[in-house]
Design a protein around this motif. Sequence first.
Motif, mmCIF file in Angstrom:
data_model
loop_
_atom_site.group_PDB
_atom_site.id
_atom_site.type_symbol
_atom_site.label_atom_id
_atom_site.label_comp_id
_atom_site.label_asym_id
_atom_site.label_seq_id
_atom_site.Cartn_x
_atom_site.Cartn_y
_atom_site.Cartn_z
ATOM 1 N N ASP A 81 50.462 -66.007 26.344
ATOM 2 C CA ASP A 81 51.063 -65.244 27.441
ATOM 3 C C ASP A 81 50.061 -64.262 28.039
ATOM 4 N N VAL A 82 49.129 -63.820 27.218
ATOM 5 C CA VAL A 82 48.096 -62.854 27.642
ATOM 6 C C VAL A 82 46.742 -63.347 27.150
ATOM 7 N N TYR A 83 45.760 -63.350 28.051
ATOM 8 C CA TYR A 83 44.376 -63.666 27.679
ATOM 9 C C TYR A 83 43.518 -62.444 27.956
ATOM 10 N N VAL A 84 42.819 -61.982 26.920
ATOM 11 C CA VAL A 84 41.926 -60.827 27.070
ATOM 12 C C VAL A 84 40.494 -61.314 26.878
ATOM 13 N N ILE A 85 39.673 -61.161 27.920
ATOM 14 C CA ILE A 85 38.268 -61.562 27.837
ATOM 15 C C ILE A 85 37.416 -60.303 27.908
ATOM 16 N N MET A 108 44.296 -72.510 31.863
ATOM 17 C CA MET A 108 45.053 -72.898 30.670
ATOM 18 C C MET A 108 46.523 -72.532 30.793
ATOM 19 N N ASN A 109 46.808 -71.407 31.454
ATOM 20 C CA ASN A 109 48.198 -71.020 31.692
ATOM 21 C C ASN A 109 48.269 -70.166 32.957
ATOM 22 N N PRO A 110 48.574 -70.784 34.100
ATOM 23 C CA PRO A 110 48.628 -70.046 35.367
ATOM 24 C C PRO A 110 49.641 -68.899 35.374
ATOM 25 N N GLN A 111 50.639 -68.954 34.468
ATOM 26 C CA GLN A 111 51.658 -67.906 34.405
ATOM 27 C C GLN A 111 51.231 -66.734 33.520
ATOM 28 N N ALA A 112 50.146 -66.898 32.792
ATOM 29 C CA ALA A 112 49.715 -65.866 31.841
ATOM 30 C C ALA A 112 49.070 -64.685 32.559
ATOM 31 N N VAL A 113 49.016 -63.557 31.861
ATOM 32 C CA VAL A 113 48.311 -62.370 32.356
ATOM 33 C C VAL A 113 46.877 -62.447 31.839
ATOM 34 N N VAL A 114 45.920 -62.477 32.773
ATOM 35 C CA VAL A 114 44.500 -62.546 32.401
ATOM 36 C C VAL A 114 43.887 -61.160 32.562
ATOM 37 N N VAL A 115 43.331 -60.655 31.457
ATOM 38 C CA VAL A 115 42.743 -59.315 31.430
ATOM 39 C C VAL A 115 41.226 -59.428 31.341
ATOM 40 N N ALA A 116 40.546 -58.855 32.319
ATOM 41 C CA ALA A 116 39.080 -58.764 32.286
ATOM 42 C C ALA A 116 38.717 -57.368 31.809
ATOM 43 N N ALA A 117 37.979 -57.299 30.701
ATOM 44 C CA ALA A 117 37.575 -56.000 30.149
ATOM 45 C C ALA A 117 36.071 -55.998 29.935
ATOM 46 N N GLY A 118 35.508 -54.807 29.788
ATOM 47 C CA GLY A 118 34.119 -54.718 29.364
ATOM 48 C C GLY A 118 33.090 -54.484 30.449
ATOM 49 N N CYS A 119 31.841 -54.794 30.101
ATOM 50 C CA CYS A 119 30.686 -54.398 30.913
ATOM 51 C C CYS A 119 30.601 -55.113 32.252
ATOM 52 N N TYR A 120 30.943 -56.406 32.288
ATOM 53 C CA TYR A 120 30.895 -57.126 33.567
ATOM 54 C C TYR A 120 31.874 -56.520 34.564
ATOM 55 N N VAL A 121 32.984 -56.039 34.047
ATOM 56 C CA VAL A 121 33.978 -55.366 34.903
ATOM 57 C C VAL A 121 33.357 -54.127 35.551
ATOM 58 N N ILE A 134 42.270 -63.216 38.001
ATOM 59 C CA ILE A 134 42.326 -62.026 37.144
ATOM 60 C C ILE A 134 43.501 -61.144 37.546
ATOM 61 N N ASP A 135 44.305 -60.773 36.558
ATOM 62 C CA ASP A 135 45.482 -59.939 36.826
ATOM 63 C C ASP A 135 45.208 -58.460 36.554
ATOM 64 N N ILE A 136 44.466 -58.165 35.503
ATOM 65 C CA ILE A 136 44.195 -56.778 35.123
ATOM 66 C C ILE A 136 42.697 -56.602 34.907
ATOM 67 N N VAL A 137 42.163 -55.513 35.450
ATOM 68 C CA VAL A 137 40.752 -55.179 35.302
ATOM 69 C C VAL A 137 40.662 -53.872 34.518
ATOM 70 N N ILE A 138 40.062 -53.939 33.306
ATOM 71 C CA ILE A 138 39.938 -52.754 32.453
ATOM 72 C C ILE A 138 38.462 -52.508 32.177
ATOM 73 N N GLY A 139 37.967 -51.376 32.615
ATOM 74 C CA GLY A 139 36.565 -51.050 32.359
ATOM 75 C C GLY A 139 36.354 -50.484 30.969
ATOM 76 N N ASN A 140 35.109 -50.188 30.660
ATOM 77 C CA ASN A 140 34.800 -49.521 29.390
ATOM 78 C C ASN A 140 35.469 -48.146 29.395
ATOM 79 N N ASN A 141 35.774 -47.645 28.236
ATOM 80 C CA ASN A 141 36.481 -46.365 28.032
ATOM 81 C C ASN A 141 37.978 -46.463 28.276
ATOM 82 N N ARG A 142 38.495 -47.657 28.624
ATOM 83 C CA ARG A 142 39.948 -47.804 28.798
ATOM 84 C C ARG A 142 40.532 -48.879 27.886
#
Length: 199
Positions: A81-85, A108-121, A134-142
């Motif tokens: 349901d959630v993918y965190v990369i 893999m799952n178009p209905q899933a929430v895809v979270v982009a985290a980390g340095c590339y963000v 990408i559904d959610i963008v989380i930078g470093n420190n969050r």
Amino acid sequence: LCTVKKSSRKTINLYKVVTVRILKSVKKCCVKTDRKDKAHMKKKAALHNLGCKVNAYETEAMQQMLEQAGYEIVPFAPGADVYVINTCTVTNIADRKSRQMLHKAKKMNPQAVVVAAGCYVQAAKDDLEMDDAIDIVIGNNRKKDLVRILEEYERSREEEFVIDVNHTSEYESLSISRTAEHTRAYIKVQDGCNQFCSY
């Protein structure tokens, strides 16, 4: 004979009406049960790490936070349901791999929430905000706020949670209670590539 035929038709029609009503009742019951089951089902989360040992440590910390919040951790495969990369940007190859994994998760799952985290963000925030995969963008420190951010996203569909780590001295303290895939424990002493241990 005529009376019998009429009676038989009435009986058949009555059976049809009763059958339709029973089927409707069963369908309603199944829908209610399905909703209850879905409400009680654990959400499934899959995580993928790219990059350095700091990222590996932080990915383990995010996994443990999700487990404590009631998520079931599953392999990085279809069905979550959630993918965190947890992304990396140390080279252009790392950038490309980060984008590939984010798009793979959405496929893999178009209905899933895809979270982009980390340095590339942090490095490509504007590009990622325009990316439909990408559904959610989380930078470093969050990353420590991952569970709360997922809850907020479900309510408001807010997707950006990035701060400029290059202009802050804030250190994100993440802790883990056990090691996952290795025998040696890591100690977090830096955030991203720039805020590193002076030693």
